[in-house]
Design a protein around this motif. Structure first.
Motif, mmCIF file in Angstrom:
data_model
loop_
_atom_site.group_PDB
_atom_site.id
_atom_site.type_symbol
_atom_site.label_atom_id
_atom_site.label_comp_id
_atom_site.label_asym_id
_atom_site.label_seq_id
_atom_site.Cartn_x
_atom_site.Cartn_y
_atom_site.Cartn_z
ATOM 1 N N VAL A 18 0.847 -1.194 0.000
ATOM 2 C CA VAL A 18 0.000 0.000 0.000
ATOM 3 C C VAL A 18 0.877 1.236 0.000
ATOM 4 C CG1 VAL A 18 -1.857 -1.214 1.200
ATOM 5 C CG2 VAL A 18 -0.151 0.055 2.522
ATOM 6 N N ASP A 19 0.268 2.391 -0.331
ATOM 7 C CA ASP A 19 1.061 3.628 -0.369
ATOM 8 C C ASP A 19 0.398 4.762 0.411
ATOM 9 O OD1 ASP A 19 -1.078 4.271 -1.983
ATOM 10 O OD2 ASP A 19 0.099 4.502 -3.815
ATOM 11 N N ASP A 20 -0.550 4.409 1.303
ATOM 12 C CA ASP A 20 -1.308 5.459 1.975
ATOM 13 C C ASP A 20 -1.200 5.436 3.499
ATOM 14 O OD1 ASP A 20 -2.643 3.094 2.324
ATOM 15 O OD2 ASP A 20 -4.624 3.855 1.754
ATOM 16 N N LEU A 21 -0.177 4.776 4.036
ATOM 17 C CA LEU A 21 -0.007 4.794 5.487
ATOM 18 C C LEU A 21 0.632 6.119 5.914
ATOM 19 C CD1 LEU A 21 1.251 1.218 6.451
ATOM 20 C CD2 LEU A 21 -1.083 2.091 6.320
ATOM 21 N N PRO A 22 0.277 6.630 7.095
ATOM 22 C CA PRO A 22 0.866 7.887 7.545
ATOM 23 C C PRO A 22 2.339 7.725 7.912
ATOM 24 C CG PRO A 22 -0.478 6.916 9.267
ATOM 25 C CD PRO A 22 -0.733 6.094 8.036
ATOM 26 N N VAL A 23 3.128 8.754 7.675
ATOM 27 C CA VAL A 23 4.538 8.752 8.079
ATOM 28 C C VAL A 23 4.593 8.954 9.591
ATOM 29 C CG1 VAL A 23 6.764 9.905 7.879
ATOM 30 C CG2 VAL A 23 5.304 9.645 5.860
ATOM 31 N N PRO A 59 -3.996 -2.489 9.785
ATOM 32 C CA PRO A 59 -3.095 -3.346 9.022
ATOM 33 C C PRO A 59 -1.760 -3.546 9.745
ATOM 34 C CG PRO A 59 -3.071 -1.152 8.098
ATOM 35 C CD PRO A 59 -4.155 -1.155 9.137
ATOM 36 N N HIS A 60 -1.174 -4.699 9.505
ATOM 37 C CA HIS A 60 0.087 -5.060 10.141
ATOM 38 C C HIS A 60 1.215 -5.015 9.116
ATOM 39 C CE1 HIS A 60 2.741 -7.071 13.024
ATOM 40 N NE2 HIS A 60 3.146 -7.836 12.019
ATOM 41 N N VAL A 61 2.224 -4.206 9.398
ATOM 42 C CA VAL A 61 3.414 -4.133 8.532
ATOM 43 C C VAL A 61 4.288 -5.342 8.815
ATOM 44 C CG1 VAL A 61 5.444 -2.787 7.892
ATOM 45 C CG2 VAL A 61 3.323 -1.613 8.539
ATOM 46 N N GLY A 119 6.036 -4.163 11.759
ATOM 47 C CA GLY A 119 7.326 -4.505 11.187
ATOM 48 C C GLY A 119 8.021 -3.346 10.501
ATOM 49 N N VAL A 120 9.058 -3.673 9.751
ATOM 50 C CA VAL A 120 9.942 -2.656 9.175
ATOM 51 C C VAL A 120 9.911 -2.616 7.648
ATOM 52 C CG1 VAL A 120 11.501 -2.644 11.156
ATOM 53 C CG2 VAL A 120 11.910 -4.256 9.277
ATOM 54 N N ALA A 121 8.997 -3.367 7.024
ATOM 55 C CA ALA A 121 8.905 -3.343 5.557
ATOM 56 C C ALA A 121 8.068 -2.143 5.115
ATOM 57 C CB ALA A 121 8.313 -4.643 5.038
ATOM 58 N N ALA A 122 8.607 -0.958 5.379
ATOM 59 C CA ALA A 122 7.926 0.301 5.081
ATOM 60 C C ALA A 122 8.964 1.358 4.772
ATOM 61 C CB ALA A 122 7.067 0.736 6.275
ATOM 62 N N GLU A 123 8.517 2.438 4.153
ATOM 63 C CA GLU A 123 9.461 3.507 3.821
ATOM 64 C C GLU A 123 10.065 4.146 5.075
ATOM 65 O OE1 GLU A 123 8.684 5.915 -0.046
ATOM 66 O OE2 GLU A 123 6.711 5.576 0.880
#
Length: 343
Positions: A18-23, A59-61, A119-123
């Motif tokens: 996905v590309d819409d999670l908050p920073v 959702p779970h990263v 988790g850490v699979a995020a920008e």
């Protein structure tokens, strides 16, 4: 921001990018990391499937292991600064408990990134500053990500729980998994003779490249425990590392010498293992369970990685958008070493 997540437990189909999670914003004592790489573990498959009692926010990263560049620091952070290249310790310790008890081993509420926590699979990810370890330019982000969970697990199992000593013999059941590839190298670094059971000639050859002294190809051996007995003149080995569990534990008990130790940190074939207790008491075998390790263990083993004395095995690298395919590769055991996501 982009991230690999699931919104419900299930099969591979629930994984999406996905590309819409908050920073996220760092608070006091926290650091925001611009992720560069995240590594997968079999733990990711189990968390995705879910189990009774697992309660996580959705959702779970996904992803327990990672490495990146410090992007922002919260109040009171002094160990890292913006621009630092950092590896991530996947074990989370409650700071209040640590302040009270003074020792990680006395804190029972231990969590793992990507399991109990996002988790850490995020920008971008925000983590306690104590979970970050500065890394040199000589180590790639993919290598640092591939090392974390499996190397600290292997180190704690062999060196702390197993009490491995120079000159001992070690049998590692399986060649391709992350913990096993780490165990081969750690046992060799400790000055031990290393035997490895591999699923094919190719896996055995790869294990030899990591330092295995003797390999047993189970695709051509009717019984690898009998083959091991022949190789050791029916004496057996001092230590067996068995992360397979249900399918192999009895063979491991046959392979270990009298008074030997069997180290168990996983159960990829299932948890409901049955054993013949006559072997247990007649051979005076010690079955030793182990999981993860302390911050001190993480720092120690990662410094060995940074010094080039241990080498993380990066099997395949996928872009973050191919997280589902990456988990499928891991699920099918279709890789030697670690599966890594480039972010």
């Amino acid at each position: 921001m982009r991230a690999a997540v699931f919104y419900e437990h299930g099969g591979l189909e629930v994984i999406q990018c996905v590309d819409d999670l908050p920073v996220p914003e760092p608070g006091a004592g926290e650091v925001r990391v611009r992720m560069q790489a995240a590594a997968l573990n079999r733990l990711d498959l189990w968390v995705r499937a879910g189990w009774k009692g697992l309660n996580i926010a959705l959702p779970h990263v996904i992803g327990s292991d990672g490495a990146g560049i410090v992007d922002a620091v919260g109040a009171g952070v002094t160990n890292v600064a913006a621009g630092d290249r950092v590896a991530i310790n996947p074990t989370l310790i409650d700071q209040d408990c640590l302040n009270l008890r003074g020792s990680e081993s006395d804190c029972l509420d231990i969590q793992i990134i990507g399991e109990h926590a996002p988790g850490v699979a995020a920008e971008y990810v925000v983590l306690p500053a104590r979970n970050l370890h500065k890394m040199p330019d000589s180590v790639t982000f993919e290598e640092a990500a591939a090392a974390g969970l499996v190397f600290v697990t292997a180190w704690n199992s062999l060196m702390n729980r197993g009490g491995l000593r120079t000159g001992e013999s070690v049998l590692i059941v399986g060649a391709g998994g992350g913990v096993n590839s780490a165990s081969i190298q750690i046992a060799k670094l400790a000055g031990c003779t290393v035997y490895v059971v591999g699923s094919s000639a190719e896996r055995c050859a790869q294990a030899e490249q990591l330092g295995a002294d003797v390999t047993i190809d189970r695709s051509t051996e009717e019984s690898w425990s009998k083959a091991l007995a022949k190789l050791t003149n029916r004496v057996g080995v001092d230590v067996v590392v068995d992360n397979v569990g249900q399918a192999t534990l009895m063979d491991s008990m046959k392979a270990v010498k009298r008074g030997g130790r069997i180290l168990i940190v996983g159960n990829t074939s299932g948890y409901n293992a049955q054993i013949d207790t006559r072997y247990l008491f007649a051979k005076q075998i010690s079955l030793i369970g182990s999981s993860m390790g302390t911050t001190a263990d993480y720092v120690k083993v990662m410094n060995l990685v940074f010094a080039g004395k241990l080498k993380p095995v990066v099997g395949k690298v996928f872009p973050l958008s191919d997280a589902r395919q990456a988990e499928e590769t891991l699920e099918k055991f279709d890789v030697f070493g670690k599966v890594v996501l480039a972010i």
